[in-house]
Design a protein around this motif. Structure first.
Motif, mmCIF file in Angstrom:
data_model
loop_
_atom_site.group_PDB
_atom_site.id
_atom_site.type_symbol
_atom_site.label_atom_id
_atom_site.label_comp_id
_atom_site.label_asym_id
_atom_site.label_seq_id
_atom_site.Cartn_x
_atom_site.Cartn_y
_atom_site.Cartn_z
ATOM 1 N N VAL A 157 69.529 0.484 85.642
ATOM 2 C CA VAL A 157 70.977 1.213 85.403
ATOM 3 C C VAL A 157 71.291 1.851 86.763
ATOM 4 C CG1 VAL A 157 69.794 2.304 83.272
ATOM 5 C CG2 VAL A 157 69.120 3.320 85.301
ATOM 6 N N ARG A 158 72.269 2.522 86.831
ATOM 7 C CA ARG A 158 72.789 3.117 88.146
ATOM 8 C C ARG A 158 71.782 4.094 88.832
ATOM 9 N NH1 ARG A 158 79.167 3.619 87.032
ATOM 10 N NH2 ARG A 158 79.666 1.501 86.494
ATOM 11 N N GLN A 159 71.491 5.315 87.981
ATOM 12 C CA GLN A 159 70.726 6.295 88.596
ATOM 13 C C GLN A 159 69.653 6.521 87.575
ATOM 14 O OE1 GLN A 159 74.255 8.878 88.014
ATOM 15 N NE2 GLN A 159 74.276 9.047 90.278
ATOM 16 N N VAL A 160 68.527 7.327 88.217
ATOM 17 C CA VAL A 160 67.389 7.439 87.422
ATOM 18 C C VAL A 160 67.701 8.060 86.145
ATOM 19 C CG1 VAL A 160 64.875 8.603 87.826
ATOM 20 C CG2 VAL A 160 65.894 7.464 89.674
ATOM 21 N N ALA A 161 68.519 9.109 86.019
ATOM 22 C CA ALA A 161 68.820 9.974 85.138
ATOM 23 C C ALA A 161 69.023 9.109 83.861
ATOM 24 C CB ALA A 161 69.929 10.777 85.265
ATOM 25 N N ASP A 162 69.598 7.670 84.049
ATOM 26 C CA ASP A 162 70.031 6.807 82.989
ATOM 27 C C ASP A 162 69.014 5.993 82.460
ATOM 28 O OD1 ASP A 162 72.789 7.568 83.818
ATOM 29 O OD2 ASP A 162 72.871 5.969 85.219
ATOM 30 N N LEU A 163 67.871 6.318 82.977
ATOM 31 C CA LEU A 163 66.555 5.551 82.364
ATOM 32 C C LEU A 163 66.126 6.300 81.266
ATOM 33 C CD1 LEU A 163 64.631 4.665 85.387
ATOM 34 C CD2 LEU A 163 65.868 2.983 83.928
ATOM 35 N N ASN A 164 67.303 6.374 80.116
ATOM 36 C CA ASN A 164 66.844 6.929 78.741
ATOM 37 C C ASN A 164 65.866 6.163 77.921
ATOM 38 O OD1 ASN A 164 70.581 7.314 78.820
ATOM 39 N ND2 ASN A 164 68.968 8.675 79.653
ATOM 40 N N TYR A 165 65.143 6.737 77.308
ATOM 41 C CA TYR A 165 63.990 6.247 76.183
ATOM 42 C C TYR A 165 63.022 5.693 77.312
ATOM 43 C CZ TYR A 165 67.385 5.846 72.375
ATOM 44 O OH TYR A 165 68.348 6.275 71.581
ATOM 45 N N ARG A 166 62.797 6.139 78.477
ATOM 46 C CA ARG A 166 61.729 5.646 79.435
ATOM 47 C C ARG A 166 60.395 6.228 78.832
ATOM 48 N NH1 ARG A 166 61.319 7.617 85.827
ATOM 49 N NH2 ARG A 166 59.280 6.372 86.079
ATOM 50 N N ASP A 167 60.317 7.523 78.232
ATOM 51 C CA ASP A 167 59.103 7.848 77.718
ATOM 52 C C ASP A 167 58.660 7.298 76.479
ATOM 53 O OD1 ASP A 167 57.313 10.142 77.918
ATOM 54 O OD2 ASP A 167 58.007 10.771 76.143
ATOM 55 N N LEU A 168 59.704 6.907 75.875
ATOM 56 C CA LEU A 168 59.375 6.043 74.465
ATOM 57 C C LEU A 168 58.861 4.731 74.932
ATOM 58 C CD1 LEU A 168 59.773 5.358 71.299
ATOM 59 C CD2 LEU A 168 61.737 4.112 71.985
ATOM 60 N N LEU A 169 59.193 3.936 75.846
ATOM 61 C CA LEU A 169 58.714 2.777 76.133
ATOM 62 C C LEU A 169 57.358 2.907 77.262
ATOM 63 C CD1 LEU A 169 62.017 0.921 76.855
ATOM 64 C CD2 LEU A 169 60.562 0.742 74.854
ATOM 65 N N GLU A 170 57.500 3.596 77.968
ATOM 66 C CA GLU A 170 56.134 3.801 78.628
ATOM 67 C C GLU A 170 54.995 4.764 78.062
ATOM 68 O OE1 GLU A 170 57.502 4.067 83.409
ATOM 69 O OE2 GLU A 170 57.374 5.986 82.419
ATOM 70 N N TYR A 171 55.166 5.459 77.157
ATOM 71 C CA TYR A 171 54.223 6.176 76.511
ATOM 72 C C TYR A 171 53.971 6.424 75.198
ATOM 73 C CZ TYR A 171 54.098 7.705 81.688
ATOM 74 O OH TYR A 171 54.161 7.962 82.855
ATOM 75 N N GLN A 172 55.000 6.808 74.574
ATOM 76 C CA GLN A 172 55.086 6.849 73.035
ATOM 77 C C GLN A 172 54.575 5.738 72.186
ATOM 78 O OE1 GLN A 172 58.772 9.071 71.750
ATOM 79 N NE2 GLN A 172 58.616 10.349 73.552
ATOM 80 N N GLU A 177 50.679 5.941 65.991
ATOM 81 C CA GLU A 177 49.473 5.902 65.045
ATOM 82 C C GLU A 177 49.458 4.449 64.267
ATOM 83 O OE1 GLU A 177 47.791 7.744 61.043
ATOM 84 O OE2 GLU A 177 49.511 8.698 61.976
ATOM 85 N N ILE A 178 50.565 3.945 64.117
ATOM 86 C CA ILE A 178 50.647 2.325 63.809
ATOM 87 C C ILE A 178 50.903 1.369 64.586
ATOM 88 C CG2 ILE A 178 51.891 1.227 61.819
ATOM 89 C CD1 ILE A 178 52.299 3.463 60.143
ATOM 90 N N LEU A 179 51.881 1.457 65.397
ATOM 91 C CA LEU A 179 52.283 0.543 66.403
ATOM 92 C C LEU A 179 51.363 0.566 67.530
ATOM 93 C CD1 LEU A 179 56.152 1.381 66.446
ATOM 94 C CD2 LEU A 179 54.927 -0.789 65.399
ATOM 95 N N SER A 180 50.879 1.453 67.970
ATOM 96 C CA SER A 180 49.824 1.239 69.031
ATOM 97 C C SER A 180 48.805 0.069 69.011
ATOM 98 C CB SER A 180 49.137 2.579 69.395
ATOM 99 O OG SER A 180 48.330 3.003 68.280
#
Length: 270
Positions: A157-172, A177-180
């Motif tokens: 992306v252009r800017q750090v703020a554009d890294l949407n869904y980062r939390d989902l892919l890095e942590y969530q 409960e099932i996917l992990s």
């Protein structure tokens, strides 16, 4: 902003579209937003596909192609979109609210599906901007991890703020409960930024060509014999990545003739 489909539009488009209700809207930045809608009981799709989506404008459907960001097993549909001030569709779509209605096509399609790839060991999903959307669906699809030992998602992306869904892919996903239990440690997320300082800075083409991406991740470079690649983003980056992959010995595939890499060719004005 209410946008119900009129009776005249419903009559003409009955076979092509369903009318769905917006259930959630997330404005990530002044350029990006996502939203969720209800899902027609009869809609079936494969992770990585897209649908035609839009609004009724002056009594007619105004639609464009949108990759489905939600997994195939989800009871709702999710979409990730840019905002274009003078875009015929997105200038209107960005104003939707919970309870509004949108038109959603009944026929999913697209090339970013597992059936278009030959068997392999690692799957790389290279995305820029809202080209992350199909990876959000595929990353939550159990069959992906049955087919590949490692799954690497890149998002440039252009800017750090554009890294949407980062939390989902890095942590969530790792805590789901099932996917992990299915994903375990096989999913790797690699974000990069082009216009601000960040731990990974640069265009994905340059990060691949220079070998920096592989060094950052501590993994071997591309190997056409065992690696498979999916690409989604703007036309320029698609062309550059296609050329780069072909130079490295990768062959493009399709559902009729699976290959080493696939590119989403659907591109419509905003």
């Amino acid at each position: 902003m209410k946008t119900p489909a009129s009776d005249s539009v419903s009559a003409r488009a009955k076979g092509a579209f369903s009318t769905e209700t917006v259930t959630h809207v997330q404005h990530w930045t002044d350029r990006l937003f996502s939203f969720r809608t209800t899902r027609d009981d009869g809609l079936r799709f494969s992770a990585g596909q897209f649908l035609m989506l839009g609004l009724e404008v002056e009594g007619r459907p105004l639609v464009r192609a949108y990759s489905i960001a939600s997994p195939a097993w989800d009871e709702e549909l999710e979409f990730y979109s840019i905002k274009v001030a003078d875009g015929p569709l997105t200038s209107r779509l960005q104003g939707i609210q919970v309870g509004d209605q949108v038109l959603i096509g009944r026929k999913p399609t697209g090339t970013l599906v597992l059936d278009a790839l030959l068997p392999g060991r690692r799957l790389f999903m290279l995305g820029t901007g809202t080209g992350l959307a199909p990876w959000l669906s595929l990353a939550r699809e159990p069959s992906v991890y049955e087919c590949f030992d490692r799954v690497i998602i890149t998002h440039t992306v252009r800017q750090v703020a554009d890294l949407n869904y980062r939390d989902l892919l890095e942590y969530q996903l790792g805590q789901d409960e099932i996917l992990s239990g299915i994903i375990d440690d096989r999913l790797i997320y690699y974000p990069s930024v082009t216009r601000e300082d960040f731990k990974h800075r640069g265009r994905i083409t340059e990060l691949i060509r220079s070998g920096q991406m592989f060094e950052h991740l501590d993994i071997p470079p591309f190997d056409p014999e065992h690696d498979r690649v999916m690409v989604c983003g703007g036309p320029a980056v698609l062309a550059d990545l296609k050329t780069l992959l072909e130079t490295m010995g990768f062959e493009e595939g399709s559902i009729s003739e699976p290959g080493d890499f696939v590119i989403e060719k659907a591109f419509a004005a905003a």
